[in-house]
Structure formats: C-alpha cells, structure tokens
Design a protein around this motif. Structure first.
Motif, PDB file in Angstrom:
ATOM      1  N   TRP A 167       0.833  -1.201   0.000  1.00  8.80           N
ATOM      2  CA  TRP A 167       0.000   0.000   0.000  1.00  8.80           C
ATOM      3  C   TRP A 167       0.871   1.256   0.000  1.00  8.80           C
ATOM      4  N   GLY A 168       2.091   1.137  -0.480  1.00 11.75           N
ATOM      5  CA  GLY A 168       3.010   2.264  -0.418  1.00 11.75           C
ATOM      6  C   GLY A 168       3.776   2.317   0.889  1.00 11.75           C
ATOM      7  N   GLY A 169       3.595   1.286   1.716  1.00 14.06           N
ATOM      8  CA  GLY A 169       4.221   1.298   3.031  1.00 14.06           C
ATOM      9  C   GLY A 169       5.730   1.268   2.994  1.00 14.06           C
ATOM     10  N   ALA A 170       6.325   0.494   2.085  1.00 10.16           N
ATOM     11  CA  ALA A 170       7.788   0.398   2.033  1.00 10.16           C
ATOM     12  C   ALA A 170       8.413   1.704   1.582  1.00 10.16           C
ATOM     13  N   ALA A 171       7.890   2.285   0.516  1.00 12.33           N
ATOM     14  CA  ALA A 171       8.454   3.535   0.009  1.00 12.33           C
ATOM     15  C   ALA A 171       8.354   4.644   1.056  1.00 12.33           C
ATOM     16  N   ARG A 172       7.218   4.719   1.729  1.00 13.18           N
ATOM     17  CA  ARG A 172       7.065   5.761   2.745  1.00 13.18           C
ATOM     18  C   ARG A 172       7.909   5.463   3.981  1.00 13.18           C
ATOM     19  N   LEU A 173       8.068   4.183   4.316  1.00 12.46           N
ATOM     20  CA  LEU A 173       8.897   3.823   5.458  1.00 12.46           C
ATOM     21  C   LEU A 173      10.337   4.270   5.231  1.00 12.46           C
ATOM     22  N   VAL A 174      10.845   4.104   4.018  1.00 14.71           N
ATOM     23  CA  VAL A 174      12.201   4.557   3.696  1.00 14.71           C
ATOM     24  C   VAL A 174      12.311   6.063   3.904  1.00 14.71           C
ATOM     25  N   HIS A 175      11.306   6.827   3.480  1.00 18.21           N
ATOM     26  CA  HIS A 175      11.330   8.273   3.674  1.00 18.21           C
ATOM     27  C   HIS A 175      11.324   8.634   5.156  1.00 18.21           C
ATOM     28  N   ILE A 176      10.615   7.853   5.956  1.00 18.86           N
ATOM     29  CA  ILE A 176      10.449   8.181   7.365  1.00 18.86           C
ATOM     30  C   ILE A 176      11.674   7.810   8.188  1.00 18.86           C
ATOM     31  N   VAL A 177      12.183   6.583   8.017  1.00 22.37           N
ATOM     32  CA  VAL A 177      13.242   6.086   8.905  1.00 22.37           C
ATOM     33  C   VAL A 177      14.570   5.868   8.199  1.00 22.37           C
ATOM     34  N   ARG A 178      14.643   6.143   6.887  1.00 23.97           N
ATOM     35  CA  ARG A 178      15.816   5.939   6.053  1.00 23.97           C
ATOM     36  C   ARG A 178      15.978   4.453   5.727  1.00 23.97           C
ATOM     37  N   GLN A 180      18.406   2.222   5.817  1.00 28.97           N
ATOM     38  CA  GLN A 180      19.030   1.240   6.700  1.00 28.97           C
ATOM     39  C   GLN A 180      18.043   0.719   7.734  1.00 28.97           C
ATOM     40  N   ASN A 181      17.306   1.634   8.349  1.00 28.46           N
ATOM     41  CA  ASN A 181      16.332   1.216   9.351  1.00 28.46           C
ATOM     42  C   ASN A 181      15.159   0.487   8.719  1.00 28.46           C
ATOM     43  N   ALA A 182      14.760   0.902   7.513  1.00 28.74           N
ATOM     44  CA  ALA A 182      13.667   0.216   6.832  1.00 28.74           C
ATOM     45  C   ALA A 182      14.025  -1.240   6.562  1.00 28.74           C
ATOM     46  N   LEU A 183      15.277  -1.484   6.165  1.00 30.09           N
ATOM     47  CA  LEU A 183      15.724  -2.858   5.934  1.00 30.09           C
ATOM     48  C   LEU A 183      15.644  -3.679   7.219  1.00 30.09           C
ATOM     49  N   LYS A 184      16.032  -3.088   8.331  1.00 27.22           N
ATOM     50  CA  LYS A 184      15.982  -3.803   9.605  1.00 27.22           C
ATOM     51  C   LYS A 184      14.541  -4.097  10.017  1.00 27.22           C
ATOM     52  N   LEU A 185      13.659  -3.114   9.829  1.00 19.60           N
ATOM     53  CA  LEU A 185      12.274  -3.287  10.251  1.00 19.60           C
ATOM     54  C   LEU A 185      11.553  -4.318   9.401  1.00 19.60           C
ATOM     55  N   LEU A 186      11.777  -4.287   8.092  1.00 17.15           N
ATOM     56  CA  LEU A 186      11.093  -5.210   7.199  1.00 17.15           C
ATOM     57  C   LEU A 186      11.799  -6.567   7.131  1.00 17.15           C
ATOM     58  N   GLY A 187      13.124  -6.539   7.027  1.00 18.41           N
ATOM     59  CA  GLY A 187      13.866  -7.786   6.911  1.00 18.41           C
ATOM     60  C   GLY A 187      13.977  -8.557   8.213  1.00 18.41           C
ATOM     61  N   GLY A 188      14.024  -7.836   9.325  1.00 17.26           N
ATOM     62  CA  GLY A 188      14.153  -8.492  10.623  1.00 17.26           C
ATOM     63  C   GLY A 188      12.862  -8.587  11.389  1.00 17.26           C
ATOM     64  N   ALA A 189      11.790  -7.963  10.884  1.00 21.53           N
ATOM     65  CA  ALA A 189      10.503  -7.924  11.596  1.00 21.53           C
ATOM     66  C   ALA A 189      10.712  -7.500  13.041  1.00 21.53           C
ATOM     67  N   LEU A 190      11.546  -6.465  13.228  1.00 20.95           N
ATOM     68  CA  LEU A 190      11.884  -6.010  14.572  1.00 20.95           C
ATOM     69  C   LEU A 190      10.676  -5.421  15.283  1.00 20.95           C
ATOM     70  N   LYS A 191      10.603  -5.653  16.576  1.00 18.54           N
ATOM     71  CA  LYS A 191       9.576  -5.025  17.396  1.00 18.54           C
ATOM     72  C   LYS A 191      10.082  -3.660  17.848  1.00 18.54           C
TER      73      LYS A 191
END
Length: 281
Positions: A167-178, A180-191
């Motif tokens: 729903w555009g979540g990944a592209a906007r997440l990159v804008h919000i947290v940059r 590197q952090n987007a990769l950690k949040l999506l790839g690691g499913a970090l809490k």
C-alpha cells in the motif's frame, strides 16, 4: 497525521499501529494508480464487496477533528473487503468536509488493526487481483504523523506472510526512517517500542499511561489540536504543500506550492492577519 498505538499484543502482528490522526486533504487528483495501470476502481470494488463484515465508522466534530473507527473486533479489526470499500467512501466524505482540519483513526475495542481479513486475501490470491487491492488502498490512505502509547509495539510482519508492503508502506517507510532502518524493520521484523520509535523517527510522540492523562483518544486529540489551530483552509493548505513536497517530483511540488499559495493569498485569514498585524506577535 497522528498515530497512537494501542495494545502490543495486537501490534506485534499488525501492519500498522494504533490510531492514525491525520491532517486532512488527500490529493485526489494525483492518485498513484489509475486506469493506465490496469486499475479499474469499479471492478475492484465489486470484488471486495463480496467479502462483508465489520464497518468503518466516521464521526465529524465541531472542533474540526474527525474520528474514524475501524470496527471489526471479532476479527481483531482486520479489514474485510467491504471495509476497504467503506474506507474509500469515508475518505471521500472527509475530502468534501470543508471545516475539517484533522483526523484520528482508531480501532474498536482497544485494538487497532491486524491487517487484511485472511478470508478475503485467500480469495484474492492471484497477483493481478492482489495488486489491484493494494492500488485501491493506496488511493485511500496517506500518512503523516504517528503517536505511540507507552505500552505499544510496532512490528512489520509482512515477511512472515511471504509478502512485502503493498500500500506504499515500504516507500514511505524509507522516507520516514531511512533505508538502513527500513531494511531492519522489514527484513528483521523487529519489534519497535516507543523509545526506539522516537529514536528512528517512526514515532512523533509517546502518550502517557491512560490513568494519568486521559484515554489514548483524548490524548491524541489534545496532541493533534496544537497543530491545527487556525482556519481550516489554511491548515488544509499547509498539509497539501507538505504532502506535495514529500510525494511529488520537485518541479511538480514547486508548481503545486505556487498554486496552493494562490488559494490563501488575499483570503479571509490572510487579510485578517494583515489587518491585525499579527505576524510578529
């Protein structure tokens, strides 16, 4: 827009978090997807309405703040197909609400949303219909500001479902947290707890414990109200130029800013401010 996240038990499996309070005015003339991309809104509405359940409830208040409730507690407020259609209709109502300045989105029964109802997802499992569903939701949602409750956790669990945001979540997440952090949040499913949320920019604020400062909804309204003081046309114009700067190419964003400026220059709020010499107060 403002988000306040509620119970962590829900958020650990949710694609979002809490309640989203948002400054109004989606740029409906600039949908990310259109018929050019094979997106037939009538067709996808018909398919989604085949999966009923729950509702999207809207309350517009004299303060200029509306409250939109995702109401399907028996399914942990998961979006059924008909609820997706309801959401699109409610967003259209909000666009036409000339006195609207802010919106808070919350889930019923002290939970937010566990994503899409799996019954609908299973039935719309081919890639073409899945993409159309994502397009439909993309055209309904815009996110700006987020609040977290003190006991909440945000987690992106798409990879556990064999998916990525659609729903555009990944592209906007990159804008919000940059990135590197987007990769950690999506790839690691970090809490993400409130402390980490503030640190990486995923949260714009943290609400206090409910007993000491009112309900999360009351706190979210108070938090949002400080950013929407003033005439509705001005607040909507502020949102529009900021959203354009974030979402559009620079040349188009500059044109949009010029056009929006023209809607408030010489307007009632501008003339009143000039008459009262309020600039330096």
């Amino acid at each position: 827009m403002v988000l306040y996240a509620l119970r962590w038990q829900l958020l650990k499996i949710s694609r979002g978090c809490g309640a989203w309070g948002r400054l109004l005015q989606r740029q409906s003339s600039r949908f990310v997807y259109s018929n050019i991309h094979g997106f037939d809104q009538v067709e996808i509405r018909e398919k989604l309405q085949a999966f009923p359940g729950g509702s999207i409830d809207l309350l517009k208040q004299d303060s200029g703040i509306a409250v939109l409730t995702i109401n399907n507690p028996s399914r942990m407020n998961a979006f059924s197909g008909s609820m997706m259609v309801d959401l699109e209709e409610k967003v259209t109502q909000l666009e036409n609400w000339t006195d609207g300045k802010g919106l808070i989105v919350q889930g019923a029964a002290q939970t937010f949303c566990s994503g899409s109802d799996l019954n609908a997802v299973r039935a719309i499992s081919n890639p073409q219909d899945g993409m159309k569903m994502c397009m439909f939701m993309q055209n309904s949602l815009t996110r700006l500001l987020r609040l977290m409750a003190s006991d909440s956790v945000i987690q992106f669990v798409h990879k556990h479902m064999g998916l990525v945001p659609g729903w555009g979540g990944a592209a906007r997440l990159v804008h919000i947290v940059r990135s590197q952090n987007a990769l950690k949040l999506l790839g690691g499913a970090l809490k993400v707890d409130p402390k980490l949320g503030l640190q990486i920019g995923l949260a714009d604020g943290v609400l206090e414990a409910e007993d000491s400062a009112g309900t999360p909804l009351e706190q979210a309204e108070n938090w949002l109200s400080r950013y929407i003081k003033g005439p509705a046309p001005v607040i909507r114009a502020v949102k529009k130029v900021v959203l354009s700067g974030r979402e559009l190419p620079l040349s188009e964003a500059l044109r949009t800013e010029k056009d929006v400026f023209g809607t408030v220059w010489g307007g009632p709020a501008n003339l009143e401010a000039l008459a009262s010499k309020s600039k330096h107060k």
